[in-house]
Every structure is written in C-alpha cells, then in structure tokens.
Design a protein around this motif. Structure first.
Motif, PDB file in Angstrom:
ATOM      1  N   VAL A   1      10.522   0.667  -0.334  1.00 21.71           N
ATOM      2  CA  VAL A   1       9.478   0.842  -1.430  1.00 21.71           C
ATOM      3  C   VAL A   1       8.322   1.170  -0.441  1.00 21.71           C
ATOM      4  CG1 VAL A   1       7.937  -0.176  -3.172  1.00 21.71           C
ATOM      5  CG2 VAL A   1      10.343  -0.691  -3.169  1.00 21.71           C
ATOM      6  N   THR A   2       7.925   0.763   0.449  1.00 22.67           N
ATOM      7  CA  THR A   2       6.421   1.040   0.875  1.00 22.67           C
ATOM      8  C   THR A   2       6.851   2.427   1.802  1.00 22.67           C
ATOM      9  OG1 THR A   2       7.162  -0.475   3.038  1.00 22.67           O
ATOM     10  CG2 THR A   2       5.826  -1.345   1.373  1.00 22.67           C
ATOM     11  N   GLY A   3       7.841   2.584   2.439  1.00 27.76           N
ATOM     12  CA  GLY A   3       8.312   3.906   3.111  1.00 27.76           C
ATOM     13  C   GLY A   3       8.127   5.056   1.830  1.00 27.76           C
ATOM     14  N   LEU A   4       8.468   4.766   0.562  1.00 28.34           N
ATOM     15  CA  LEU A   4       8.234   6.255  -0.461  1.00 28.34           C
ATOM     16  C   LEU A   4       6.875   5.786  -0.996  1.00 28.34           C
ATOM     17  CD1 LEU A   4      11.750   5.027  -2.239  1.00 28.34           C
ATOM     18  CD2 LEU A   4      10.808   7.247  -1.428  1.00 28.34           C
ATOM     19  N   ILE A   5       6.176   4.948  -0.855  1.00 26.96           N
ATOM     20  CA  ILE A   5       4.538   5.060  -1.162  1.00 26.96           C
ATOM     21  C   ILE A   5       3.901   5.983   0.060  1.00 26.96           C
ATOM     22  CG2 ILE A   5       2.350   3.679  -1.198  1.00 26.96           C
ATOM     23  CD1 ILE A   5       4.393   1.485  -2.550  1.00 26.96           C
ATOM     24  N   ARG A   6       4.416   5.589   1.183  1.00 30.71           N
ATOM     25  CA  ARG A   6       3.803   6.432   2.398  1.00 30.71           C
ATOM     26  C   ARG A   6       4.163   8.057   2.065  1.00 30.71           C
ATOM     27  NH1 ARG A   6       5.038   1.812   5.439  1.00 30.71           N
ATOM     28  NH2 ARG A   6       2.980   0.910   5.714  1.00 30.71           N
ATOM     29  N   THR A   7       5.371   8.260   1.682  1.00 36.89           N
ATOM     30  CA  THR A   7       5.800   9.843   1.504  1.00 36.89           C
ATOM     31  C   THR A   7       4.896  10.137   0.420  1.00 36.89           C
ATOM     32  OG1 THR A   7       8.046   8.952   2.105  1.00 36.89           O
ATOM     33  CG2 THR A   7       7.760  11.049   0.814  1.00 36.89           C
ATOM     34  N   GLY A   8       4.515   9.315  -0.550  1.00 41.80           N
ATOM     35  CA  GLY A   8       3.465   9.898  -1.673  1.00 41.80           C
ATOM     36  C   GLY A   8       2.187  10.621  -1.261  1.00 41.80           C
TER      37      GLY A   8
ATOM     38  N   LYS B   1      -2.380  11.636  -5.171  1.00 40.99           N
ATOM     39  CA  LYS B   1      -3.595  10.839  -4.940  1.00 40.99           C
ATOM     40  C   LYS B   1      -3.336   9.553  -5.358  1.00 40.99           C
ATOM     41  CE  LYS B   1      -8.362  11.145  -6.830  1.00 40.99           C
ATOM     42  NZ  LYS B   1      -9.280  11.606  -7.682  1.00 40.99           N
ATOM     43  N   LEU B   2      -3.505   8.706  -4.203  1.00 38.20           N
ATOM     44  CA  LEU B   2      -3.517   7.113  -4.279  1.00 38.20           C
ATOM     45  C   LEU B   2      -4.839   6.576  -4.992  1.00 38.20           C
ATOM     46  CD1 LEU B   2      -1.434   4.710  -3.871  1.00 38.20           C
ATOM     47  CD2 LEU B   2      -2.931   4.597  -1.605  1.00 38.20           C
ATOM     48  N   VAL B   3      -4.410   5.885  -6.011  1.00 38.16           N
ATOM     49  CA  VAL B   3      -5.788   5.436  -6.721  1.00 38.16           C
ATOM     50  C   VAL B   3      -5.848   3.837  -6.702  1.00 38.16           C
ATOM     51  CG1 VAL B   3      -6.913   5.408  -8.946  1.00 38.16           C
ATOM     52  CG2 VAL B   3      -5.696   7.388  -8.387  1.00 38.16           C
ATOM     53  N   VAL B   4      -4.698   3.328  -6.935  1.00 35.52           N
ATOM     54  CA  VAL B   4      -4.661   1.728  -6.742  1.00 35.52           C
ATOM     55  C   VAL B   4      -3.461   1.244  -5.910  1.00 35.52           C
ATOM     56  CG1 VAL B   4      -4.032  -0.373  -8.386  1.00 35.52           C
ATOM     57  CG2 VAL B   4      -5.257   1.668  -9.275  1.00 35.52           C
ATOM     58  N   GLY B   5      -3.532   0.232  -5.073  1.00 37.69           N
ATOM     59  CA  GLY B   5      -2.461  -0.244  -4.324  1.00 37.69           C
ATOM     60  C   GLY B   5      -2.091   0.421  -3.048  1.00 37.69           C
ATOM     61  N   GLY B   6      -1.089   0.537  -2.572  1.00 33.41           N
ATOM     62  CA  GLY B   6      -0.768   1.328  -1.432  1.00 33.41           C
ATOM     63  C   GLY B   6       0.521   0.457  -0.644  1.00 33.41           C
ATOM     64  N   PRO B   7       0.716   1.123   0.630  1.00 35.39           N
ATOM     65  CA  PRO B   7       1.906   0.535   1.258  1.00 35.39           C
ATOM     66  C   PRO B   7       1.650  -0.637   1.949  1.00 35.39           C
ATOM     67  CG  PRO B   7       1.142   2.507   2.550  1.00 35.39           C
ATOM     68  CD  PRO B   7       0.031   2.330   1.089  1.00 35.39           C
TER      69      PRO B   7
ATOM     70  N   GLN C   1      -1.504 -12.491   1.920  1.00 39.07           N
ATOM     71  CA  GLN C   1      -0.078 -12.600   1.581  1.00 39.07           C
ATOM     72  C   GLN C   1       0.784 -12.529   2.608  1.00 39.07           C
ATOM     73  OE1 GLN C   1      -0.030 -12.633  -2.177  1.00 39.07           O
ATOM     74  NE2 GLN C   1       1.951 -13.931  -1.559  1.00 39.07           N
ATOM     75  N   ASP C   2       1.016 -13.634   3.511  1.00 38.37           N
ATOM     76  CA  ASP C   2       1.623 -13.297   4.830  1.00 38.37           C
ATOM     77  C   ASP C   2       3.140 -13.751   4.592  1.00 38.37           C
ATOM     78  OD1 ASP C   2       1.091 -15.840   4.496  1.00 38.37           O
ATOM     79  OD2 ASP C   2       0.370 -16.259   6.503  1.00 38.37           O
ATOM     80  N   LYS C   3       3.690 -14.309   3.454  1.00 41.04           N
ATOM     81  CA  LYS C   3       4.870 -14.538   3.087  1.00 41.04           C
ATOM     82  C   LYS C   3       5.480 -13.922   1.722  1.00 41.04           C
ATOM     83  CE  LYS C   3       6.714 -17.136   6.259  1.00 41.04           C
ATOM     84  NZ  LYS C   3       7.720 -16.357   7.058  1.00 41.04           N
ATOM     85  N   GLY C   4       6.666 -13.451   1.795  1.00 39.91           N
ATOM     86  CA  GLY C   4       7.176 -13.058   0.652  1.00 39.91           C
ATOM     87  C   GLY C   4       6.932 -11.457   0.540  1.00 39.91           C
ATOM     88  N   PHE C   5       8.130 -10.709  -0.227  1.00 45.83           N
ATOM     89  CA  PHE C   5       8.259  -9.469  -0.005  1.00 45.83           C
ATOM     90  C   PHE C   5       7.277  -8.800  -0.772  1.00 45.83           C
ATOM     91  CE2 PHE C   5      12.479 -11.513   1.249  1.00 45.83           C
ATOM     92  CZ  PHE C   5      12.061 -11.275   2.624  1.00 45.83           C
ATOM     93  N   PHE C   6       5.995  -8.960  -1.096  1.00 46.95           N
ATOM     94  CA  PHE C   6       5.084  -8.423  -1.994  1.00 46.95           C
ATOM     95  C   PHE C   6       4.654  -6.960  -1.568  1.00 46.95           C
ATOM     96  CE2 PHE C   6       4.889 -12.730  -2.635  1.00 46.95           C
ATOM     97  CZ  PHE C   6       4.895 -13.134  -4.059  1.00 46.95           C
ATOM     98  N   VAL C   7       4.473  -5.910  -2.687  1.00 43.88           N
ATOM     99  CA  VAL C   7       3.573  -5.182  -2.696  1.00 43.88           C
ATOM    100  C   VAL C   7       2.702  -4.853  -3.669  1.00 43.88           C
ATOM    101  CG1 VAL C   7       5.259  -3.443  -1.285  1.00 43.88           C
ATOM    102  CG2 VAL C   7       5.366  -3.558  -3.919  1.00 43.88           C
ATOM    103  N   GLU C   8       1.647  -4.219  -3.737  1.00 41.89           N
ATOM    104  CA  GLU C   8       0.745  -4.048  -4.639  1.00 41.89           C
ATOM    105  C   GLU C   8       1.193  -3.345  -5.898  1.00 41.89           C
ATOM    106  OE1 GLU C   8      -3.556  -4.289  -3.823  1.00 41.89           O
ATOM    107  OE2 GLU C   8      -3.042  -4.075  -1.699  1.00 41.89           O
ATOM    108  N   PRO C   9       0.723  -3.384  -7.138  1.00 43.06           N
ATOM    109  CA  PRO C   9       0.613  -2.307  -8.153  1.00 43.06           C
ATOM    110  C   PRO C   9       0.128  -1.189  -7.563  1.00 43.06           C
ATOM    111  CG  PRO C   9      -0.254  -4.571  -9.360  1.00 43.06           C
ATOM    112  CD  PRO C   9       0.110  -4.673  -7.880  1.00 43.06           C
ATOM    113  N   THR C  10       1.016  -0.129  -7.526  1.00 39.46           N
ATOM    114  CA  THR C  10       0.469   1.028  -6.978  1.00 39.46           C
ATOM    115  C   THR C  10       0.509   2.704  -8.102  1.00 39.46           C
ATOM    116  OG1 THR C  10       1.204   0.467  -4.757  1.00 39.46           O
ATOM    117  CG2 THR C  10       0.945   2.708  -5.047  1.00 39.46           C
TER     118      THR C  10
END
Ligand code: NAD
Length: 494
Positions: A348-355, A361-367, A373-382
């Motif tokens: 998912v973070t790889g695809l956000i980087r591709t975007g 234009k990234l407005v909220v969130g990101g890769p 948040q050092d534990k858990g496989f979280f990403v922000e709403p993007t």
C-alpha cells in the motif's frame, strides 16, 4: 460495545471428516494481531496429507450419504449452525478484531452482525421455496410422446477459498448456499485470519448434526495447500474470494479438470457525484474508503467530481478524510485500524509513493509511518486529488485507505471514466434521482448504490463484471451457481 472477551482461546484444530484435529506433522503457525504485531496464538499448519483426507471425506459424504437429497435435514442442520454461531457471537467479535485488525464498529456491520443475521438463514429458507423441479411442455419428437422435467441438483464437492479482509462474512456467504444446495465442502481459510474459521469448525463438530465430511476446514500457512483444491479431480467447483491474480491462476489450474469456478475478485469502484447532487450529504461519505483501512473489494476508491463544483467537492472530502478516527481497533470510536500484514503495508505504501511520483496531488496522509505509531501495520487515511484516471493509483486495487479524486466534464465523461477500468465490481451515483438512475444504468459494474442507499443482503446477488469476477455470491443467482441442471424425459402413459 466492548471487546473484553479473552482472545487467547482461539481454536487451533482443523475439522476433517467430523474430527477436530491437529496437523499430522504437529506443526502450527502463528496468528498475529496486526495492530500490535504480537502473536495471539497458534493454529494447525495443515499440509497436502490433510487436504487429501479432507477432500476424500467431502467426496464420500457427498457420494455415500443422503446429504444432497435430504432437504429437511439440511434445513435443520443450518438452523442448528445458526444457533451455535449466535451462542459465540461475542467471541467471534473479539477474535475478528484481534486477528483481522478490524475496528470493533465494523463487526456490528459487514464483518460479523450483518452476515450472521441472514447469511445462513436466507439460503436455508430457499430449501423450501426454491423450484428444485420444473416441467417442460410434452414433446412428440420422432413419434415418441415424452414428458420432460428439469431437475436441479447439487454439484458435488466445493473447494471454498476465503480471504483475510472480511473472513467470517465471506465464509458464511459461501457455507450458506453451498450447504443449502446439498453440496459438501472443503474450506481453506486465509493464513492471516484462521481462527474465525476454526471456531466455526468446532461449533459444527460440537453443536450440529452436520454429518462427518460435509464440512471440512483445513488451515495452512502455505497457499499451495489451497491450490490442491483446484487441481484435484474429486473437487467439482471452486468458490474463491480474493485477488484477481490468484483468481486467474485458479481458473488456469482448474482448467485441466474443467472445474466450475465462482470468482469474487478485486475492484476499483467509482463514486460519481453529479453536479446536481447534495454535496453536503454525499461527498464527505467518500471517507468510507477508510473503513477497515480500505481492505474491502467494493470500496469506492475513485471519486469523480464535476469540474463545475470541483473546488467545493475537494474541500468537503479533504475535511472528511482529515477527521477519520483511526488507531486501536478495540476502541469503539475508531473507524479504521491497521492493514493486515507487513506485506500489505509495503504494498500500500509503495502504491502511495507511485501516486506521488506520477504527479497526483497528495492532500491528506501519505506513505510514511504515522508519528508515534511504532507498532502495528498502520497507514494514515490518504487523499489524492487532481488524479488522472490513467495513473496507477486510479487503475490498481490498492487495498488501503486511499482515495483518488478525479475531475470530469459532463455526465458522459463521468460514465466513460467510471468504465475505464479493467474492474467492474461496485460503485455509486449521487444526484437528482432520475438522472442518477439513468447514469447508474450505464456503469458496467455488478452493484451500484444510488444516493447513499444499500444493496447489501444475503438475498442480493453480489459479484463483478470484467476482471472483478465470474458468478455471484448471495441471492438466487448465488444459490443456483452451486447447482447442476439435469433434463429428464419419460414416456407419456397411454
Ligand atoms: P490472495 O488472493 O492471494 O489470497 C486469498 C486466498 O487465496 C487466501 O486464502 C490464500 O491462501 C488463497 N490462495 C493464494 N494463492 C492461492 C492459489 N494459488 N491457489 C489457491 N488458493 C490460493 O490475496 P492476498 O495475497 O492475501 O492479497 C493480495 C491482494 O488481493 C490485496 O491487496 C487485494 O488487492 C486483493 N484481495 C481482494 C479481496 C477481495 O475481496 N476481492 C480479498 C483479499 C485480497
């Protein structure tokens, strides 16, 4: 709401031929909580030997018992199973939160309570209502006067392969019609979410009269153990929900034995906001792409906004995406938890980087890993805006909380963009009712919601056009896909 049940009590054993069993090898694999990255327990690591026994048991139960023809017995068994599932509803809830990382609020919807309400009971009701036999007009071909009947019969042994995103919902959506139509089944749960399936297995063994071999549940860390179902000539049909890549492989592997296949695959659905829509009630709802961290195949991951009201729409959806409550999935105020695994996080973070690289234009969130948040496989709403539909993030199923906003010129342009996808699973149209319905007719997807309505239900056929799949889960169409058709003639009595 609470998820205070002890989640360390997951069922480790598989169900094979009526027995709850560990793997012959004694091996197990870890069930990991994606919010904490902690191992919550173990489950049997089945191998080819267990899969072979399970298929043999399902074959024997189909060929040698009256399961496929005894309607009243099947109905009673499904009702017993319903009661058994309901008796452990709260344990299912806690386990799903722990193993799938689903926010508890989602378990009150499609993750648990919705499928539990009618996923078994609706097909059970069809056992009495369905037209198992119909008569055709008599025929007198070649001077032979014949009466002609059409019978509907169970297909045989079904291999049911289940994903990790909505594991209980998909499992029940398969078991209900598979069993109601008189088939037997070998279930292969996803390795990331095994416990809800092993719990169902234990309940079947302990609390129902479902005969040995009718339902078998084989857990394995190895996807290729599931692939044995697609290769084995004793299996008649594969019912699969998961990625399009795996769906294609299943068709290919099943071709050697001409397997029937039902495939419910990926999506890249569009929400079309017409220029006469009520923006305040429809545009912010685009944040629903973050539910369960976007891990749903029917998510509306593209939002199509008219250029004439583009800025207004972008402002509304930006505010909504910034306010999505996310974090600890056991907290009832959360709408979004983690992704299922490190592998999915990387994807998912790889695809956000591709975007970003492709110029959206990234407005909220990101890769980047969210701060603190050092534990858990979280990403922000993007949220991406000014997206071109040809970009990777508009064409690929991301399976993360990522929304792509795309501007369009007029209704024709909106329909063209919505349909410019290799997928065709779901979507939405918002606008004045008549116009929205007329646009809905032109969108090539298996389901559509107009003005925030819901098509969901065990009676509602669900599946995809194009590479989103073949066949339908649920509804009478889903019921019939587990049936064969036999035409029978016999002489008219003189
Ligand atoms: P997947 O399709 O690989 O796995 C789904 C199920 O298929 C699992 O039970 C898995 O063990 C099994 N499986 C995998 N390979 C198999 C094979 N060769 N033969 C038989 N069974 C096999 O999904 P994934 O790799 O876990 O997820 C990857 C992507 O799939 C996601 O990013 C998402 O895009 C998509 N996905 C879609 C859905 C959906 O509901 N449409 C569900 C899950 C994943």
């Amino acid at each position: 709401m609470s998820v205070t049940q002890d989640v360390t009590l997951g069922e480790t054993r598989m169900l094979i031929d009526g027995e709850l069993v560990e793997a012959t090898s004694g091996r197990t694999f870890a069930n990991v909580n994606p919010a904490t990255e902690e191992t919550i327990g173990q489950v049997a690591d089945g191998a080819a030997v267990e899969m072979d026994r399970a298929i043999a048991a399902a074959r024997r139960a189909f060929d040698e018992t009256d399961w496929s023809t005894n309607h009243a017995f099947r109905k009673r068994c499904l009702e017993q199973l319903q009661e058994a599932l309901e008796s452990e509803r709260e344990q299912f809830r806690a386990e799903l939160v722990a193993e799938a990382g689903t926010p508890v609020v989602v378990t009150y919807m499609a993750q648990l309570d919705w499928p539990l309400a009618d996923g078994l009971l609706w097909p059970a009701k069809q056992i009495e209502q369905f037209a198992w036999e119909r008569e055709l007009p008599p025929s007198s071909l070649a001077g032979m006067n014949s009466r002609r009947l059409v019978w509907k019969e169970a297909i045989g042994v079904v291999g049911a392969i289940v994903p990790w995103n909505y594991p209980f919902e998909v499992l029940i959506g398969k078991l209900g019609p598979i069993l109601a139509t008189g088939n037997t089944v070998v279930v292969k749960p996803a390795p990331d979410t095994p416990w809800n399936a092993t719990r169902v297995g234990r309940l079947i063994a302990e609390k129902t009269d479902i005969p040995p071999g009718v339902v078998n549940i084989v857990t394995s860390a190895d996807h290729l153990v599931g692939e044995l179902l697609t290769l084995d000539p004793r299996v008649d049909l594969i019912s699969f929900t998961g990625s399009t890549v795996t769906g294609k492989r299943i068709m290919e592997k099943g071709a050697a034995t001409l397997k029937r296949v039902f495939l419910e695959l990926g999506g890249k659905s569009a929400a079309i906001i017409l220029d006469d829509a009520d923006f305040a009630s429809t545009v912010p709802a685009g944040m629903s792409v973050c539910m369960h961290a976007g891990q749903g195949c029917a998510m509306q991951t593209r939002m199509l906004l008219p250029r004439s009201r583009y800025d207004e729409g972008v402002e509304l959806i930006t505010a909504a995406m910034r306010q999505v409550p996310w974090g600890d999935p056991t907290d009832p105020s959360m709408f979004m938890g983690p992704l299922i695994s490190a592998r999915q996080h990387e994807r998912v973070t790889g695809l956000i980087r591709t975007g970003i690289e492709e110029g959206a234009k990234l407005v909220v969130g990101g890769p980047d890993r969210p701060a603190g948040q050092d534990k858990g496989f979280f990403v922000e709403p993007t949220l991406f805006v000014d997206v071109d539909n040809a970009m990777t993030i508009a064409q690929e199923e991301i399976f993360g909380p990522v929304l792509a906003v795309i501007p369009y010129d007029d209704d024709d342009d909106a329909v063209r963009i919505a349909n410019d996808s290799r997928y065709g699973l779901s979507g939405a149209v918002h606008g004045s009712p008549e116009r929205a319905m007329s646009v809905a007719r032109r969108v090539r997807t298996g389901s559509l919601s107009v003005n925030n309505s819901l098509w969901y239900g065990a009676d509602s056929p669900y599946g995809g056009y194009k590479t989103s799949g073949l066949g339908r889960q649920n509804g009478i169409e889903g019921f019939e896909q587990y049936l064969e058709t036999k035409a029978v003639s016999f002489p008219v009595q003189p």
